[in-house]
Design a protein around this motif. Structure first.
Motif, PDB file in Angstrom:
ATOM      1  N   ALA A  85      19.261  37.373  29.199  1.00 48.24           N
ATOM      2  CA  ALA A  85      19.452  35.939  29.419  1.00 48.24           C
ATOM      3  C   ALA A  85      20.883  35.626  29.838  1.00 48.24           C
ATOM      4  O   ALA A  85      21.111  34.846  30.778  1.00 48.24           O
ATOM      5  N   MET A  86      21.846  36.218  29.154  1.00 44.39           N
ATOM      6  CA  MET A  86      23.238  35.960  29.502  1.00 44.39           C
ATOM      7  C   MET A  86      23.582  36.534  30.878  1.00 44.39           C
ATOM      8  O   MET A  86      24.390  35.968  31.618  1.00 44.39           O
ATOM      9  N   SER A  87      22.981  37.659  31.221  1.00 46.34           N
ATOM     10  CA  SER A  87      23.204  38.244  32.544  1.00 46.34           C
ATOM     11  C   SER A  87      22.634  37.342  33.633  1.00 46.34           C
ATOM     12  O   SER A  87      23.279  37.109  34.659  1.00 46.34           O
ATOM     13  N   LEU A  88      21.421  36.838  33.406  1.00 47.49           N
ATOM     14  CA  LEU A  88      20.806  35.932  34.378  1.00 47.49           C
ATOM     15  C   LEU A  88      21.631  34.661  34.526  1.00 47.49           C
ATOM     16  O   LEU A  88      21.866  34.180  35.645  1.00 47.49           O
ATOM     17  N   ASN A  89      22.090  34.128  33.402  1.00 50.37           N
ATOM     18  CA  ASN A  89      22.895  32.908  33.431  1.00 50.37           C
ATOM     19  C   ASN A  89      24.203  33.134  34.193  1.00 50.37           C
ATOM     20  O   ASN A  89      24.612  32.316  35.017  1.00 50.37           O
ATOM     21  N   GLN A  90      24.847  34.276  33.917  1.00 52.48           N
ATOM     22  CA  GLN A  90      26.106  34.588  34.604  1.00 52.48           C
ATOM     23  C   GLN A  90      25.892  34.768  36.095  1.00 52.48           C
ATOM     24  O   GLN A  90      26.658  34.257  36.918  1.00 52.48           O
ATOM     25  N   GLY A  91      24.827  35.498  36.455  1.00 57.36           N
ATOM     26  CA  GLY A  91      24.550  35.726  37.872  1.00 57.36           C
ATOM     27  C   GLY A  91      24.232  34.435  38.614  1.00 57.36           C
ATOM     28  O   GLY A  91      24.734  34.196  39.716  1.00 57.36           O
ATOM     29  N   ALA A  92      23.413  33.575  37.988  1.00 58.13           N
ATOM     30  CA  ALA A  92      23.055  32.302  38.618  1.00 58.13           C
ATOM     31  C   ALA A  92      24.272  31.395  38.747  1.00 58.13           C
ATOM     32  O   ALA A  92      24.475  30.737  39.783  1.00 58.13           O
ATOM     33  N   SER A  93      25.112  31.359  37.707  1.00 58.17           N
ATOM     34  CA  SER A  93      26.305  30.507  37.732  1.00 58.17           C
ATOM     35  C   SER A  93      27.289  30.961  38.802  1.00 58.17           C
ATOM     36  O   SER A  93      27.866  30.140  39.529  1.00 58.17           O
ATOM     37  N   ARG A  94      27.488  32.266  38.902  1.00 62.57           N
ATOM     38  CA  ARG A  94      28.424  32.794  39.899  1.00 62.57           C
ATOM     39  C   ARG A  94      27.898  32.570  41.323  1.00 62.57           C
ATOM     40  O   ARG A  94      28.680  32.364  42.256  1.00 62.57           O
ATOM     41  N   THR A  95      26.578  32.624  41.479  1.00 65.80           N
ATOM     42  CA  THR A  95      26.013  32.345  42.789  1.00 65.80           C
ATOM     43  C   THR A  95      26.278  30.894  43.189  1.00 65.80           C
ATOM     44  O   THR A  95      26.649  30.604  44.332  1.00 65.80           O
ATOM     45  N   ALA A  96      26.094  29.984  42.229  1.00 68.52           N
ATOM     46  CA  ALA A  96      26.390  28.569  42.487  1.00 68.52           C
ATOM     47  C   ALA A  96      27.868  28.381  42.813  1.00 68.52           C
ATOM     48  O   ALA A  96      28.236  27.572  43.673  1.00 68.52           O
ATOM     49  N   GLU A  97      28.720  29.139  42.127  1.00 63.49           N
ATOM     50  CA  GLU A  97      30.163  29.092  42.383  1.00 63.49           C
ATOM     51  C   GLU A  97      30.467  29.527  43.813  1.00 63.49           C
ATOM     52  O   GLU A  97      31.312  28.927  44.497  1.00 63.49           O
ATOM     53  N   LEU A  98      29.792  30.589  44.237  1.00 57.70           N
ATOM     54  CA  LEU A  98      30.001  31.104  45.591  1.00 57.70           C
ATOM     55  C   LEU A  98      29.578  30.071  46.636  1.00 57.70           C
ATOM     56  O   LEU A  98      30.277  29.848  47.631  1.00 57.70           O
ATOM     57  N   VAL A  99      28.441  29.423  46.400  1.00 55.89           N
ATOM     58  CA  VAL A  99      27.972  28.375  47.312  1.00 55.89           C
ATOM     59  C   VAL A  99      28.958  27.210  47.327  1.00 55.89           C
ATOM     60  O   VAL A  99      29.285  26.656  48.391  1.00 55.89           O
ATOM     61  N   GLY A 100      29.442  26.837  46.137  1.00 56.21           N
ATOM     62  CA  GLY A 100      30.409  25.748  46.052  1.00 56.21           C
ATOM     63  C   GLY A 100      31.687  26.052  46.809  1.00 56.21           C
ATOM     64  O   GLY A 100      32.246  25.175  47.488  1.00 56.21           O
ATOM     65  N   MET A 101      32.168  27.288  46.709  1.00 56.04           N
ATOM     66  CA  MET A 101      33.368  27.693  47.443  1.00 56.04           C
ATOM     67  C   MET A 101      33.153  27.558  48.939  1.00 56.04           C
ATOM     68  O   MET A 101      34.045  27.137  49.683  1.00 56.04           O
ATOM     69  N   GLY A 102      31.931  27.912  49.380  1.00 53.09           N
ATOM     70  CA  GLY A 102      31.636  27.810  50.801  1.00 53.09           C
ATOM     71  C   GLY A 102      31.532  26.375  51.281  1.00 53.09           C
ATOM     72  O   GLY A 102      31.866  26.070  52.433  1.00 53.09           O
TER      73      GLY A 102
ATOM     74  N   MET B 139      30.907  39.935  40.777  1.00 52.99           N
ATOM     75  CA  MET B 139      30.578  39.418  39.451  1.00 52.99           C
ATOM     76  C   MET B 139      29.102  39.066  39.336  1.00 52.99           C
ATOM     77  O   MET B 139      28.476  39.286  38.296  1.00 52.99           O
ATOM     78  N   ILE B 140      28.538  38.530  40.407  1.00 52.97           N
ATOM     79  CA  ILE B 140      27.098  38.240  40.422  1.00 52.97           C
ATOM     80  C   ILE B 140      26.302  39.533  40.262  1.00 52.97           C
ATOM     81  O   ILE B 140      25.391  39.634  39.431  1.00 52.97           O
ATOM     82  N   THR B 141      26.660  40.535  41.058  1.00 54.74           N
ATOM     83  CA  THR B 141      25.945  41.816  41.026  1.00 54.74           C
ATOM     84  C   THR B 141      26.057  42.477  39.662  1.00 54.74           C
ATOM     85  O   THR B 141      25.073  42.976  39.106  1.00 54.74           O
ATOM     86  N   GLY B 142      27.284  42.480  39.101  1.00 53.67           N
ATOM     87  CA  GLY B 142      27.481  43.104  37.801  1.00 53.67           C
ATOM     88  C   GLY B 142      26.674  42.425  36.709  1.00 53.67           C
ATOM     89  O   GLY B 142      26.063  43.086  35.865  1.00 53.67           O
ATOM     90  N   ALA B 143      26.648  41.096  36.726  1.00 45.72           N
ATOM     91  CA  ALA B 143      25.908  40.357  35.707  1.00 45.72           C
ATOM     92  C   ALA B 143      24.414  40.628  35.791  1.00 45.72           C
ATOM     93  O   ALA B 143      23.743  40.834  34.770  1.00 45.72           O
ATOM     94  N   LEU B 144      23.879  40.651  37.009  1.00 50.67           N
ATOM     95  CA  LEU B 144      22.434  40.844  37.172  1.00 50.67           C
ATOM     96  C   LEU B 144      22.000  42.277  36.872  1.00 50.67           C
ATOM     97  O   LEU B 144      20.864  42.510  36.445  1.00 50.67           O
ATOM     98  N   LEU B 145      22.899  43.244  37.078  1.00 44.46           N
ATOM     99  CA  LEU B 145      22.541  44.653  36.846  1.00 44.46           C
ATOM    100  C   LEU B 145      22.819  45.110  35.421  1.00 44.46           C
ATOM    101  O   LEU B 145      22.398  46.204  35.033  1.00 44.46           O
ATOM    102  N   LEU B 146      23.517  44.298  34.631  1.00 39.12           N
ATOM    103  CA  LEU B 146      23.906  44.735  33.287  1.00 39.12           C
ATOM    104  C   LEU B 146      22.728  45.157  32.411  1.00 39.12           C
ATOM    105  O   LEU B 146      22.827  46.173  31.716  1.00 39.12           O
ATOM    106  N   PRO B 147      21.599  44.416  32.378  1.00 42.15           N
ATOM    107  CA  PRO B 147      20.497  44.872  31.529  1.00 42.15           C
ATOM    108  C   PRO B 147      19.997  46.278  31.870  1.00 42.15           C
ATOM    109  O   PRO B 147      19.640  47.054  30.982  1.00 42.15           O
ATOM    110  N   VAL B 148      19.983  46.617  33.150  1.00 40.99           N
ATOM    111  CA  VAL B 148      19.555  47.957  33.568  1.00 40.99           C
ATOM    112  C   VAL B 148      20.617  48.983  33.201  1.00 40.99           C
ATOM    113  O   VAL B 148      20.320  50.044  32.644  1.00 40.99           O
TER     114      VAL B 148
END
Length: 419
Positions: free
Chosen positions: A146-163, A276-285
């Motif tokens: 759950a925390m990995s998914l939350n981190q990955g989703a949040s960082r993705t939104a951050e990336l979109v916001g930066m753009g 950071m997005i990639t690391g968060a999403l891959l952490l459970p694996v």
């Protein structure tokens, strides 16, 4: 990759309350990424001084260090969801007020100091409540995914916001960008309103001065007597100090050493966020194959090695090659940082008693953040005497030695002890 998808499919299907947390964080992180650019530009436009940027940054850190431990002890006495919603609405109002002052042309530097301090104080109260709420709405078995998914989703939104930030600021101005950030805070609070929390026992406690200070003392006593909590905090402090040169000297590294333009800053920031997005999403694996202790210790060593990689980027003779190698190094930096950060967050959630989580996380954040201004001051002194390459090489060597020595400490064994 199927295993990874199964982790997140289960979270989305079974953790219905946590969906609102993810949605709220996506919205607020999008707004934060716009605000980070708009606010810095506003400060510099208003004051024309680089020193003011440092002053505002320092003011922003003070409430975290001073008030988070006090706010953490309050989580037992107030409904956590209500506190989060109120804090989100208040932060939205403060940002709206800042944007309004900017549009009316009445904003002054002292306004920024006051408004920044107020906003950071509100955030210092919100963070421990947000942390303490999670065990009430999440199954313990799903913490890491759950925390990995939350981190990955949040960082993705951050990336979109930066753009989008440049386009938004260019079309709506700084005031308009701040209004958008204010709306994202309001939306975040609305998402939390939809979460039904049935296990929050805060309402059975009545806030009294004696009981409050007893609660505060209990949190500090637990932290002081818990080897794991001390070790995790120590690791975070060391990591913060070791990553400061990469984070704070990025502009000087790009301009003075790589001889590239401001576009390279965008390349580096984007690479770190994607990492950071990639690391968060891959952490459970990854966490199924290697231990938490291995991630923290070897992650620290790898960050030390990355300093040498950053230096080697400067030896690439052609500009495109420097862009590519810099992107790769920054991506790895973000990837390792994400693994490190989420792992520490999950360790706190799984190993600290639920009733103490708000207090311990607030103490942890305050201590960890206190190292940033100290490290920045030391870095400023080193920057006068040493070149970028010398600072990077010394920091890389220090980081490697620090994490190798930490691996020999007795308390590090507590990380892989399962309850």
């Amino acid at each position: 990759m199927k295993m990874k998808a199964d982790f997140y499919t289960r979270i989305i299907k079974t953790e219905k309350k946590f969906r609102y947390v993810i949605a709220a964080n996506i919205v607020s992180r999008f707004g934060d990424s716009i605000d980070a650019i708009a606010y810095s530009w506003m400060v510099y436009t208003l004051t024309g001084s680089k020193a003011w940027l440092a002053v505002i940054l320092g003011i922003n850190m003070v409430p975290t260090v001073l008030f988070q431990p006090l706010g953490g002890a309050l989580t037992e006495y107030f409904n956590k969801k209500k506190v989060i919603v109120i804090c989100d609405f208040l932060r939205g109002f403060v940002v709206f007020l800042t944007g309004l002052f900017m549009l009316l042309g009445v904003l002054r530097p002292w306004h920024l100091i006051v408004l920044t301090f107020i906003n950071s104080t509100i955030e210092a109260l919100r963070i421990p409540n947000g942390m303490a709420l999670l065990p009430l709405i999440l199954s313990k078995d799903n913490y890491k995914a759950a925390m990995s998914l939350n981190q990955g989703a949040s960082r993705t939104a951050e990336l979109v916001g930066m753009g989008c930030a440049g386009l938004i600021i260019g079309s709506l101005g700084i005031g308009g960008a701040l209004f958008i950030d204010a709306v994202t805070f309001i939306l975040s609070g609305i998402f939390f309103l939809f979460i039904k929390v049935t296990a929050d026992n805060a309402s059975v406690y009545h806030l009294e001065l004696d009981s409050y200070f007893a609660s505060l003392k209990e949190g500090f006593h637990y932290f002081k007597s818990n080897d794991l909590a001390i070790m995790i905090c120590f690791l975070c402090i060391v990591l913060n100090l070791c990553t400061l040169p990469i984070e704070n000297l990025q502009a000087a590294y790009i301009s003075e050493y790589l001889k590239l333009d401001v576009f390279a800053m965008s390349v580096g920031s984007t690479a770190v966020t994607i990492g950071m997005i990639t690391g968060a999403l891959l952490l459970p694996v990854i966490g199924q194959k290697i231990s938490d202790k291995w991630i923290l210790l070897n992650g620290g060593v790898l960050i030390g090695l990355l300093y040498f990689a950053y230096v080697l980027v400067g030896f690439v003779s052609w500009d495109i090659g420097r862009y590519i190698t810099y992107f790769a190094a920054a991506f790895i930096f973000g990837f390792v940082n994400s693994l490190f950060g989420v792992t520490m967050q999950v360790l706190l959630m799984t190993r600290v008693p639920e009733e103490l989580l708000g207090r311990i996380s607030s103490i942890f954040n305050a201590l960890a953040c206190s190292s940033v201004p100290v490290g920045s001051f030391l870095l400023a002194g080193l920057s006068v005497a040493l070149s970028i390459v010398q600072i990077y090489l010394l920091t890389g060597l220090f980081t490697i030695l620090a994490f190798l020595l930490i691996g020999r400490l007795k308390g590090i064994k507590e990380i892989d002890v399962r309850e």
